[in-house]
Design a protein around this motif. Structure first.
Motif, short mmCIF file in Angstrom:
data_model
loop_
_atom_site.label_atom_id
_atom_site.label_comp_id
_atom_site.label_asym_id
_atom_site.label_seq_id
_atom_site.Cartn_x
_atom_site.Cartn_y
_atom_site.Cartn_z
N TRP A 65 0.86 -1.18 0.00
CA TRP A 65 0.00 0.00 0.00
C TRP A 65 0.90 1.24 0.00
CZ3 TRP A 65 -5.08 0.20 -0.84
CH2 TRP A 65 -5.81 -0.99 -0.74
N PHE A 66 0.65 2.12 -0.94
CA PHE A 66 1.42 3.35 -1.08
C PHE A 66 0.45 4.53 -1.01
CE2 PHE A 66 5.59 1.83 -2.63
CZ PHE A 66 5.30 0.50 -2.84
N ARG A 67 1.01 5.69 -0.73
CA ARG A 67 0.19 6.89 -0.77
C ARG A 67 1.00 8.04 -1.35
NH1 ARG A 67 -0.42 8.10 5.76
NH2 ARG A 67 1.72 8.85 6.10
N GLN A 68 0.26 8.98 -1.92
CA GLN A 68 0.91 10.15 -2.50
C GLN A 68 0.05 11.37 -2.24
OE1 GLN A 68 1.84 9.87 -6.70
NE2 GLN A 68 3.41 11.45 -6.52
N ALA A 69 0.62 12.31 -1.51
CA ALA A 69 -0.05 13.59 -1.26
C ALA A 69 0.38 14.58 -2.33
CB ALA A 69 0.32 14.11 0.13
N PRO A 70 -0.44 15.60 -2.58
CA PRO A 70 -0.08 16.59 -3.61
C PRO A 70 1.30 17.19 -3.35
CG PRO A 70 -2.34 16.90 -2.91
CD PRO A 70 -1.75 15.87 -1.99
N GLY A 71 2.12 17.24 -4.40
CA GLY A 71 3.43 17.85 -4.29
C GLY A 71 4.49 16.99 -3.63
N THR A 72 4.16 15.75 -3.35
CA THR A 72 5.13 14.84 -2.70
C THR A 72 5.29 13.59 -3.54
OG1 THR A 72 3.53 13.59 -1.38
CG2 THR A 72 4.32 15.69 -0.46
N GLY A 73 6.31 12.81 -3.21
CA GLY A 73 6.52 11.55 -3.88
C GLY A 73 5.66 10.45 -3.30
N ARG A 74 5.55 9.36 -4.01
CA ARG A 74 4.76 8.22 -3.54
C ARG A 74 5.57 7.48 -2.48
NH1 ARG A 74 1.86 5.23 -8.27
NH2 ARG A 74 1.08 7.36 -8.38
N GLU A 75 4.95 7.19 -1.36
CA GLU A 75 5.66 6.52 -0.27
C GLU A 75 4.94 5.24 0.12
OE1 GLU A 75 5.77 8.99 3.22
OE2 GLU A 75 3.61 8.99 3.48
N ALA A 76 5.74 4.26 0.53
CA ALA A 76 5.17 3.01 1.01
C ALA A 76 4.61 3.22 2.41
CB ALA A 76 6.22 1.92 1.01
N VAL A 77 3.44 2.67 2.64
CA VAL A 77 2.76 2.80 3.92
C VAL A 77 2.73 1.46 4.66
CG1 VAL A 77 0.56 3.32 5.02
CG2 VAL A 77 1.32 4.66 3.06
N SER A 78 2.44 0.39 3.92
CA SER A 78 2.35 -0.93 4.54
C SER A 78 2.51 -1.99 3.47
CB SER A 78 0.98 -1.10 5.23
OG SER A 78 0.89 -2.38 5.83
N VAL A 79 3.03 -3.13 3.88
CA VAL A 79 3.21 -4.27 2.98
C VAL A 79 2.82 -5.54 3.74
CG1 VAL A 79 4.84 -5.65 1.63
CG2 VAL A 79 5.08 -3.16 1.72
N ILE A 80 2.12 -6.43 3.05
CA ILE A 80 1.88 -7.76 3.58
C ILE A 80 2.53 -8.74 2.60
CG2 ILE A 80 -0.42 -7.95 2.51
CD1 ILE A 80 -1.23 -9.58 5.07
N SER A 81 3.28 -9.67 3.16
CA SER A 81 4.13 -10.52 2.32
C SER A 81 3.34 -11.60 1.60
CB SER A 81 5.20 -11.18 3.19
OG SER A 81 4.61 -12.15 4.04
N ALA A 82 3.99 -12.24 0.66
CA ALA A 82 3.48 -13.48 0.06
C ALA A 82 3.72 -14.61 1.05
CB ALA A 82 4.21 -13.75 -1.25
N GLY A 83 3.12 -15.76 0.77
CA GLY A 83 3.37 -16.93 1.59
C GLY A 83 2.54 -16.96 2.86
N GLU A 84 2.72 -18.02 3.61
CA GLU A 84 2.02 -18.19 4.88
C GLU A 84 2.99 -18.80 5.89
OE1 GLU A 84 -1.41 -20.57 4.15
OE2 GLU A 84 -2.36 -19.09 2.84
N PRO A 85 3.01 -18.28 7.13
CA PRO A 85 2.24 -17.11 7.56
C PRO A 85 2.78 -15.83 6.92
CG PRO A 85 3.79 -17.73 9.26
CD PRO A 85 3.88 -18.79 8.20
N THR A 86 1.91 -14.86 6.80
CA THR A 86 2.33 -13.59 6.21
C THR A 86 3.11 -12.77 7.22
OG1 THR A 86 0.24 -12.56 6.85
CG2 THR A 86 0.36 -13.50 4.63
#
Length: 130
Positions: free
Chosen positions: A38-59
């Motif tokens: 999950w990424f987010r981008q506010a006006p005038g800023t770069g896109r930043e990573a907010v959260s990641v959930i991995s592949a596989g189990e358990p995640t």
């Protein structure tokens, strides 16, 4: 053909909650083979990573420091849905939120750049205002 439909953005006051989701279809492999970022981008800023959930189990999950304890990432493999539950939202959380899928997981979890992902959803706007 892979399709990712992102939804759940909206307007909320500080302290409020929102859940953004991406519904995925057409993947060549089951969703548990993919990490979701999950990424987010506010006006005038770069896109930043907010959260990641991995592949596989358990995640495994990763969160940007400023959202730890407030955001929770989910992956529903059977339903083909990735979600980001956001609580106690703050004005600094205002941005367009995007999900992206990567086959496998770049390690350490959370380190993958936007351009390292394989599939991308459109943005959904989250606005936190007083």
């Amino acid at each position: 053909q892979v399709q990712i439909v992102t939804s759940g953005g909206g307007l909320v006051q500080p302290g409020g909650d929102l859940r953004v989701s991406c519904v995925v279809s057409g993947l060549p492999y089951p969703l548990n083979h993919y990490s979701i970022g999950w990424f987010r981008q506010a006006p005038g800023t770069g896109r930043e990573a907010v959260s990641v959930i991995s592949a596989g189990e358990p995640t495994r999950s990763w969160y940007k420091d400023s959202v730890k304890g407030r955001f929770t990432v989910y992956k529903d493999v059977a339903g083909g849905v990735g979600s980001l539950q956001m609580t106690n939202l703050m004005p600094d959380d205002t941005a367009a939120y995007y999900c992206a899928l990567d086959y496998g997981t770049v390690l350490p979890v959370g380190s993958a750049r936007w351009d390292e992902y394989d599939y991308f959803g459109q943005g959904t706007q989250v606005t936190v205002f007083s």
